[in-house]
Enzyme design. Structure first.
Site, PDB file in Angstrom:
ATOM      1  N   ASP A   1       0.855  -1.260   0.092  1.00  0.00           N
ATOM      2  CA  ASP A   1       0.012   0.076  -0.023  1.00  0.00           C
ATOM      3  C   ASP A   1       1.063   1.160   0.129  1.00  0.00           C
ATOM      4  O   ASP A   1       0.378   2.312   0.005  1.00  0.00           O
ATOM      5  CB  ASP A   1      -0.999   0.122   1.025  1.00  0.00           C
ATOM      6  CG  ASP A   1      -0.503  -0.211   2.505  1.00  0.00           C
ATOM      7  OD1 ASP A   1       0.946  -0.237   2.543  1.00  0.00           O
ATOM      8  OD2 ASP A   1      -1.038  -0.203   3.284  1.00  0.00           O
ATOM      9  N   SER A   2       2.314   1.091   0.010  1.00  0.00           N
ATOM     10  CA  SER A   2       3.094   2.084  -0.250  1.00  0.00           C
ATOM     11  C   SER A   2       2.759   2.632  -1.718  1.00  0.00           C
ATOM     12  O   SER A   2       3.136   3.916  -1.914  1.00  0.00           O
ATOM     13  CB  SER A   2       4.711   1.850  -0.423  1.00  0.00           C
ATOM     14  OG  SER A   2       4.688   0.624  -1.159  1.00  0.00           O
TER      15      SER A   2
ATOM     16  N   ASP B   1      -0.794  -6.136   0.053  1.00  0.00           N
ATOM     17  CA  ASP B   1      -1.481  -5.573   1.167  1.00  0.00           C
ATOM     18  C   ASP B   1      -2.921  -5.624   1.245  1.00  0.00           C
ATOM     19  O   ASP B   1      -3.622  -5.111   0.564  1.00  0.00           O
ATOM     20  CB  ASP B   1      -0.638  -4.168   1.208  1.00  0.00           C
ATOM     21  CG  ASP B   1       0.576  -4.220   1.983  1.00  0.00           C
ATOM     22  OD1 ASP B   1       1.148  -5.232   2.561  1.00  0.00           O
ATOM     23  OD2 ASP B   1       1.156  -3.046   1.874  1.00  0.00           O
TER      24      ASP B   1
ATOM     25  N   LYS C   1      -1.038  -9.735   3.127  1.00  0.00           N
ATOM     26  CA  LYS C   1      -0.256  -8.909   4.240  1.00  0.00           C
ATOM     27  C   LYS C   1      -1.106  -8.047   5.052  1.00  0.00           C
ATOM     28  O   LYS C   1      -1.623  -7.393   4.618  1.00  0.00           O
ATOM     29  CB  LYS C   1       1.077  -8.433   3.792  1.00  0.00           C
ATOM     30  CG  LYS C   1       1.739  -7.797   5.018  1.00  0.00           C
ATOM     31  CD  LYS C   1       3.094  -7.484   4.531  1.00  0.00           C
ATOM     32  CE  LYS C   1       3.522  -6.077   3.688  1.00  0.00           C
ATOM     33  NZ  LYS C   1       2.987  -4.992   4.367  1.00  0.00           N
TER      34      LYS C   1
ATOM     35  N   GLU D   1      -1.244  -5.624   8.837  1.00  0.00           N
ATOM     36  CA  GLU D   1      -0.039  -4.844   9.648  1.00  0.00           C
ATOM     37  C   GLU D   1      -0.536  -5.010  11.227  1.00  0.00           C
ATOM     38  O   GLU D   1      -1.847  -5.026  11.394  1.00  0.00           O
ATOM     39  CB  GLU D   1      -0.325  -3.572   9.216  1.00  0.00           C
ATOM     40  CG  GLU D   1       0.497  -3.130   7.910  1.00  0.00           C
ATOM     41  CD  GLU D   1       0.887  -1.877   7.838  1.00  0.00           C
ATOM     42  OE1 GLU D   1       0.489  -0.795   8.589  1.00  0.00           O
ATOM     43  OE2 GLU D   1       1.197  -1.499   6.528  1.00  0.00           O
TER      44      GLU D   1
ATOM     45  N   GLU E   1       9.731  -4.213  10.235  1.00  0.00           N
ATOM     46  CA  GLU E   1      10.025  -2.960   9.363  1.00  0.00           C
ATOM     47  C   GLU E   1      10.703  -2.183  10.759  1.00  0.00           C
ATOM     48  O   GLU E   1       9.958  -1.863  11.826  1.00  0.00           O
ATOM     49  CB  GLU E   1       8.955  -2.213   8.843  1.00  0.00           C
ATOM     50  CG  GLU E   1       9.070  -0.894   8.205  1.00  0.00           C
ATOM     51  CD  GLU E   1       8.145  -0.481   7.293  1.00  0.00           C
ATOM     52  OE1 GLU E   1       7.187  -1.017   7.063  1.00  0.00           O
ATOM     53  OE2 GLU E   1       8.371   0.748   7.027  1.00  0.00           O
TER      54      GLU E   1
HETATM   55  O1  KIV Z   1       3.664  -1.134   1.481  1.00  0.00           O
HETATM   56  C1  KIV Z   1       4.829  -1.425   1.500  1.00  0.00           C
HETATM   57  O2  KIV Z   1       5.601  -1.131   0.511  1.00  0.00           O
HETATM   58  C2  KIV Z   1       5.188  -2.431   2.581  1.00  0.00           C
HETATM   59  C3  KIV Z   1       6.739  -2.726   2.764  1.00  0.00           C
HETATM   60  C4  KIV Z   1       7.545  -1.202   3.084  1.00  0.00           C
HETATM   61  C5  KIV Z   1       7.084  -3.622   3.475  1.00  0.00           C
HETATM   62  O3  KIV Z   1       4.621  -2.625   3.322  1.00  0.00           O
END
Ligand code: KIV
Length: 270
Positions: A50-51, A89, A118, A120, A187
């Site tokens: 989600d970056s 994510d 994934k 968090e 992280e």
């Molecule tokens: O969203 C993302 O890119 C991430 C990485 C920084 C691990 O979760």
């Protein structure tokens, strides 16, 4: 490994690589063209992070990213990929209301082409992680600096520095492991804690700013290609500055993760 010898990545193979001590190279990826380049350069795992809210959409956090955004980019990556394992994510708000909401969101990402989702944080995410695993959806945890909680954490800070915070991370990682998560991202934490958790837990832990002791590494693609404007985190290495092309930069990243020369604790550690 050259293309004809390569087989599509499976969880079984990722576990075997981890058991054999081979480091896992993961990069974020958001579209089909980059998926093809990264996959052909030997990246083991592609993360639709989600970056993308920050590096593609220009936002100042990951919080505005929607499930529809993630589904769209997961579909794009899946179309360009042949061999790599795809992790997507669950974005902010797509699993916070209930376990049922999280299952529905994970199903959409898996149908879009993800092999694993994934999520968090620890504690409240454990029942969801267990419910997904029970339903045959592989889960990757994410502990330490969890960007979806950036406001609660007081900014982009190194986590687990004091004894209490480190103890909490130990407990949360153990609970996620007991829930059956197959992988975890760590992280932004001291290298010693990253190494300790990687040693203590049976599954591969992938670090970003967590030192060289984890089973693998992940970077945001735009960071390692030098495309990110403004201040870049200490844990980032610009591989594009060392290579003549994007494919070459990615191959260097994969080689540096595999031979353990990235991250260098003196340059990229906490
Ligand atoms: O969203 C993302 O890119 C991430 C990485 C920084 C691990 O979760």
């Amino acid at each position: 490994m050259t293309a004809p010898e390569r087989k599509p990545m499976t969880l079984h193979r990722l576990r075997a690589m981890h058991a054999a001590g081979e480091k896992l190279a993961m990069l974020t990826c958001y579209d089909a063209s980059f998926a093809r380049v990264l996959d052909e350069a030997g990246v083991d795992l592609l993360l639709i992070g989600d970056s993308l809210g920050m590096v593609l959409q220009g936002r100042d956090s990951t919080l505005p990213v929607t499930l529809d955004d993630m589904v769209y980019h997961t579909q794009c990556v899946a179309r360009g990929n042949r061999w790599a394992w795809i992790v997507a994510d669950l974005p902010f708000g797509s699993y916070h209301a209930s376990v049922a909401q999280g299952i529905d969101s994970a199903v959409r990402l898996m149908q879009a082409g993800a092999h694993m989702v994934k999520l968090e944080g620890g504690g409240w995410t454990v029942p969801l992680a267990a419910a997904l695993v029970e339903r045959g959806i592989p889960v990757c945890g994410h502990l330490g600096l969890t960007p979806q909680s950036v406001h609660a954490l007081g900014g982009w800070r190194v986590q687990g520095r004091d004894d209490r915070a480190a103890a909490r991370l130990r407990q949360e990682s153990r609970e996620l492991a007991d829930a059956g998560v197959a992988m975890m991202v760590l992280e932004l934490m001291p290298s010693a804690l990253g190494a300790e958790l990687a040693e203590a837990l049976p599954m591969p832990l992938i670090g970003i700013g967590a030192g060289p002791g984890t089973a693998g590494q992940v970077l945001v693609l735009h960071d390692m290609l030098g495309l990110t404007g403004g201040r870049v985190a200490r844990f980032v290495r610009n591989f594009m500055a060392e290579g003549g092309s994007i494919a070459d930069a990615v191959r260097r990243y994969v080689a540096a993760v595999k031979d353990g020369s990235f991250p260098d604790p003196a340059l990229h550690g906490y």
